[in-house]
Motif scaffolding. Structure first.
Motif, PDB file in Angstrom:
ATOM      1  N   THR A  47      -9.476 -10.501  13.075  1.00 14.69           N
ATOM      2  CA  THR A  47      -9.965 -11.162  14.324  1.00 14.69           C
ATOM      3  C   THR A  47     -10.289 -10.111  15.719  1.00 14.69           C
ATOM      4  N   ALA A  48      -9.993  -8.956  15.499  1.00 15.58           N
ATOM      5  CA  ALA A  48     -10.439  -7.931  16.419  1.00 15.58           C
ATOM      6  C   ALA A  48     -11.809  -7.522  16.410  1.00 15.58           C
ATOM      7  N   ASN A  49     -12.332  -7.004  17.873  1.00 19.72           N
ATOM      8  CA  ASN A  49     -13.933  -6.928  17.841  1.00 19.72           C
ATOM      9  C   ASN A  49     -13.762  -5.397  18.068  1.00 19.72           C
ATOM     10  N   PRO A  50     -14.403  -4.561  17.071  1.00 23.27           N
ATOM     11  CA  PRO A  50     -14.554  -4.973  15.665  1.00 23.27           C
ATOM     12  C   PRO A  50     -12.973  -4.850  15.125  1.00 23.27           C
ATOM     13  N   PRO A  51     -13.350  -5.513  13.928  1.00 23.08           N
ATOM     14  CA  PRO A  51     -12.334  -5.417  13.209  1.00 23.08           C
ATOM     15  C   PRO A  51     -11.484  -4.218  12.541  1.00 23.08           C
ATOM     16  N   VAL A  52     -10.028  -4.249  12.539  1.00 29.22           N
ATOM     17  CA  VAL A  52      -9.369  -2.926  12.487  1.00 29.22           C
ATOM     18  C   VAL A  52      -9.299  -2.582  11.151  1.00 29.22           C
ATOM     19  N   CYS A  53      -9.569  -1.455  10.605  1.00 31.17           N
ATOM     20  CA  CYS A  53      -9.359  -1.215   9.022  1.00 31.17           C
ATOM     21  C   CYS A  53      -8.342  -0.051   8.914  1.00 31.17           C
ATOM     22  N   ARG A  54      -7.909   0.281   7.840  1.00 30.26           N
ATOM     23  CA  ARG A  54      -6.942   1.348   7.760  1.00 30.26           C
ATOM     24  C   ARG A  54      -7.241   1.848   6.438  1.00 30.26           C
ATOM     25  N   LEU A  55      -7.079   3.251   6.238  1.00 32.70           N
ATOM     26  CA  LEU A  55      -7.424   4.009   5.023  1.00 32.70           C
ATOM     27  C   LEU A  55      -5.992   4.163   4.374  1.00 32.70           C
ATOM     28  N   VAL A  56      -5.864   3.523   3.415  1.00 38.88           N
ATOM     29  CA  VAL A  56      -4.488   3.506   2.618  1.00 38.88           C
ATOM     30  C   VAL A  56      -4.663   3.048   1.060  1.00 38.88           C
ATOM     31  N   ASP A  57      -3.726   3.453   0.374  1.00 37.86           N
ATOM     32  CA  ASP A  57      -3.796   3.166  -1.094  1.00 37.86           C
ATOM     33  C   ASP A  57      -3.400   1.591  -1.192  1.00 37.86           C
ATOM     34  N   TYR A  58      -4.337   0.646  -1.508  1.00 35.98           N
ATOM     35  CA  TYR A  58      -4.150  -0.712  -1.527  1.00 35.98           C
ATOM     36  C   TYR A  58      -2.801  -1.199  -2.091  1.00 35.98           C
ATOM     37  N   GLY A  59      -2.483  -0.560  -3.364  1.00 35.90           N
ATOM     38  CA  GLY A  59      -1.549  -1.002  -4.092  1.00 35.90           C
ATOM     39  C   GLY A  59      -0.054  -0.657  -3.329  1.00 35.90           C
ATOM     40  N   LYS A  60      -0.059   0.534  -2.858  1.00 37.48           N
ATOM     41  CA  LYS A  60       1.163   0.880  -2.074  1.00 37.48           C
ATOM     42  C   LYS A  60       1.218  -0.103  -0.755  1.00 37.48           C
ATOM     43  N   PHE A  61       0.185  -0.259  -0.013  1.00 34.08           N
ATOM     44  CA  PHE A  61       0.156  -1.097   1.119  1.00 34.08           C
ATOM     45  C   PHE A  61       0.589  -2.624   0.867  1.00 34.08           C
ATOM     46  N   ARG A  62       0.398  -3.235  -0.312  1.00 29.37           N
ATOM     47  CA  ARG A  62       0.752  -4.538  -0.831  1.00 29.37           C
ATOM     48  C   ARG A  62       2.172  -4.395  -1.099  1.00 29.37           C
TER      49      ARG A  62
END
Length: 228
Positions: A47-62
């Motif tokens: 919902t941020a403007n612009p949206p905030v994204c993170r560089l991360v391993d998705y499996g570890k993030f979950r």
């Protein structure tokens, strides 16, 4: 939660692997940056403007998110308190039922407040009430411990019980090894009726039925061809 090519915004604000902000990138450049670091581009604030994204391993993030959610649930349960009420003259069956409920609460990380109330002349025998409460606390000790000794407040004895740590707590006796509630045992089918030892075989039983066609009016008719 959108990841990599599923992110819809044309531009995103990128947070690096080390947690530092890298600035605003086009979606294509942000995905290429993630690939160059052998990680994923995960949208964490859509919902941020612009949206905030993170560089991360998705499996570890979950996995980290799942751990945080479990910890949050534990804190929610820690704030809950269930009350168990006793009486000086409680019978053993009711005592056992209430003990089982308290064990269920403690195994669900919920505190238990045990209250024993006196009525009328029962106040003359507070020692009996303390004995009941101490027995309850002793029986439940594999699952929880009192925060403080039981106290007489007015016409009631109260004590607060907190669950033991999971690695020191006994398994709930109402649950199976996999943690699921035990199912009721299946009903046992009735055994077949035993045959009497002296019963004669069916061929020797008396025949109480009349022979077939005994009163048939057609039995006396001749079947031969009539003579001319």
């Amino acid at each position: 939660m959108r990841v990599n090519g599923k992110i819809r915004a044309p531009e995103v604000r990128v947070i690096g692997v080390d947690g530092k902000q890298l600035g605003v990138y086009s979606l294509r450049d942000a995905i290429n940056l993630a690939r160059s670091n052998t990680v994923d581009l995960v949208e964490i604030a859509p919902t941020a403007n612009p949206p905030v994204c993170r560089l991360v391993d998705y499996g570890k993030f979950r996995y980290e998110q799942s751990k945080k959610e479990k910890e949050a649930k534990k804190h929610q349960h820690a704030n809950k308190v269930k009350e168990i009420q006793l009486s000086p003259s409680i019978d053993p069956h009711d005592f056992g039922v209430k003990l089982g409920h308290a064990i269920d609460f403690l195994c669900d990380e919920i505190k238990v407040k045990v209250t024993l109330k006196f009525r009328g002349r029962e106040m003359a025998h507070t020692d009996v009430g303390f004995q009941r409460v101490q027995k309850f606390v002793g029986d439940i000790s594999p699952y929880g411990h009192p925060d403080a000794p039981a106290k007489l407040l007015g016409k009631s004895i109260t004590v607060m019980l907190s669950p033991l740590p999971r690695n020191k707590r006994a398994r709930n006796p109402r649950h199976q090894d996999n943690g699921e509630p035990r199912l009721a045992p299946h009903a046992i089918a009735p055994a077949p009726l035993a045959k009497h030892a002296n019963s004669p075989p069916p061929s020797q039983l008396p025949n109480s039925q009349p022979p077939a066609f005994a009163n048939n009016p057609f039995t006396e008719l001749k079947t031969g061809v009539a003579e001319s």
